[in-house]
Scaffold this active site. Structure first.
Site, mmCIF file in Angstrom:
data_model
loop_
_atom_site.group_PDB
_atom_site.id
_atom_site.type_symbol
_atom_site.label_atom_id
_atom_site.label_comp_id
_atom_site.label_asym_id
_atom_site.label_seq_id
_atom_site.Cartn_x
_atom_site.Cartn_y
_atom_site.Cartn_z
ATOM 1 N N GLY A 145 6.117 -17.484 4.840
ATOM 2 C CA GLY A 145 6.533 -15.989 5.034
ATOM 3 C C GLY A 145 5.800 -15.168 4.223
ATOM 4 O O GLY A 145 4.932 -15.382 3.088
ATOM 5 N N ASP A 182 18.242 -7.253 -7.566
ATOM 6 C CA ASP A 182 17.852 -7.304 -6.296
ATOM 7 C C ASP A 182 18.455 -8.452 -5.280
ATOM 8 O O ASP A 182 17.982 -9.161 -4.548
ATOM 9 C CB ASP A 182 16.263 -7.508 -6.146
ATOM 10 C CG ASP A 182 15.773 -7.151 -4.681
ATOM 11 O OD1 ASP A 182 16.362 -6.114 -4.041
ATOM 12 O OD2 ASP A 182 14.543 -7.444 -4.240
ATOM 13 N N PHE A 206 5.134 -7.788 -1.843
ATOM 14 C CA PHE A 206 4.352 -8.122 -2.996
ATOM 15 C C PHE A 206 3.958 -9.589 -3.051
ATOM 16 O O PHE A 206 3.307 -9.843 -3.861
ATOM 17 C CB PHE A 206 5.108 -7.738 -4.017
ATOM 18 C CG PHE A 206 5.582 -6.304 -4.186
ATOM 19 C CD1 PHE A 206 4.428 -5.331 -4.575
ATOM 20 C CD2 PHE A 206 6.838 -5.762 -4.036
ATOM 21 C CE1 PHE A 206 4.821 -3.963 -4.575
ATOM 22 C CE2 PHE A 206 7.324 -4.844 -3.969
ATOM 23 C CZ PHE A 206 6.435 -3.291 -4.162
#
Length: 284
Positions: A13, A116, A17
């Site tokens: 995947g 995150d 970034f």
């Protein structure tokens, strides 16, 4: 410095970034040199944080690539799971939530803020598909979080806490808010602030109270979310307290043996000592 020998395989995947690829190794002696590796090394014994074997730099196709060698999560992420089945049974969400909280306890107790937390950064590892926290690329220390007020917003918009959007303030509570957004999404199949995009999401986070009433949520799940999605971070429950919330307890009502409720937390940054009083977990 001994080098970890490895070979890049199939691409799994790609994010904003980075690219994720399969890799095979022939030794495990490499000592990483990146700060993110140092962070991951702090948690190498936690079964709820993705394991990092090391890191290095390779030059491929005229580009320097910074490589992190991580445990392969063949179960994918919780985001992948949602794509396949839209929403998850509450009993399954409880299992994943408990594992994520155990990971967050380890992270926060070591003075780190993830910044995150979201379904895409929670990976399912092993045959039992244990949920493990991954992607520490935006993480900061408690000290950095307190000195962050430079207009830099960290995280993924839809999972950001109000204090990070308004004041670029980062404490462990931003991870708890993001966890609340994640739990809501896993159970209902709907994202919080679903009716908004881009800057509209940030405006809603700043000025509106989250609406998380949904027929798919049990009373315990809704109360759990009320302890996570608190606009005043000083009133938000910690990961330790949430582990003892009725949402995560067995139906028998027996007390969780995973963590003992705590009433206050003390931490030190530089020459300053901070003591934070916590709400009583029995006062719902």
């Amino acid at each position: 410095m001994a080098e970890l020998l490895w070979k890049r395989g199939t691409t799994l995947g790609q994010g904003s970034f980075s690219v994720v690829s399969l890799a095979s190794t022939s030794n495990a002696l490499f000592r990483g040199c990146f700060s993110i590796v140092e962070i991951l090394r702090m948690f190498k014994h936690s079964p709820y944080i993705i394991h990092c074997f090391g890191a290095n730099v390779s030059f491929e196709n005229n580009v320097n690539l910074y490589n992190l060698l991580l445990k392969y999560a063949f179960g994918g992420s919780l985001a992948d799971l949602l794509q396949n089945c839209n929403s998850l049974p509450e009993v399954e969400v409880k299992k994943h939530t408990k594992n994520v909280l155990l990971g967050l306890c380890c992270i926060h107790n070591n003075g780190i803020i993830h910044c995150d937390t979201k379904p895409g950064n929670i990976l399912l590892v092993g045959r039992d598909k244990t949920a493990k926290i991954a992607d520490f690329g935006l993480s900061v220390t408690l000290e950095q979080g307190m000195n962050q007020k430079q207009g830099v917003i960290r995280g993924t918009e839809r999972y950001m806490a109000p204090e990070s959007v308004i004041n670029t303030e980062y404490t462990p509570q931003v991870d708890i808010w993001a966890l609340g957004c994640t739990v809501y999404e896993l159970i209902t199949g709907t994202r919080l602030w679903e009716d908004a995009n881009g800057d509209d999401v940030l405006d809603k986070i700043k000025f509106e109270e989250p609406k998380f009433q949904n027929s798919k949520l049990s009373n315990e799940a809704q109360d759990f979310l009320e302890k996570c999605l608190v606009k005043n971070p000083s009133s938000c429950w910690t990961a330790d307290l949430l582990l003892n919330h009725p949402f995560l307890k067995k139906k028998s009502g027996s007390m969780s043996l995973l963590h003992k409720p705590i009433q206050k937390i003390t931490f030190k940054i530089g020459n300053h000592k901070f003591v934070r009083q916590l709400p009583n977990p029995t006062n719902r």
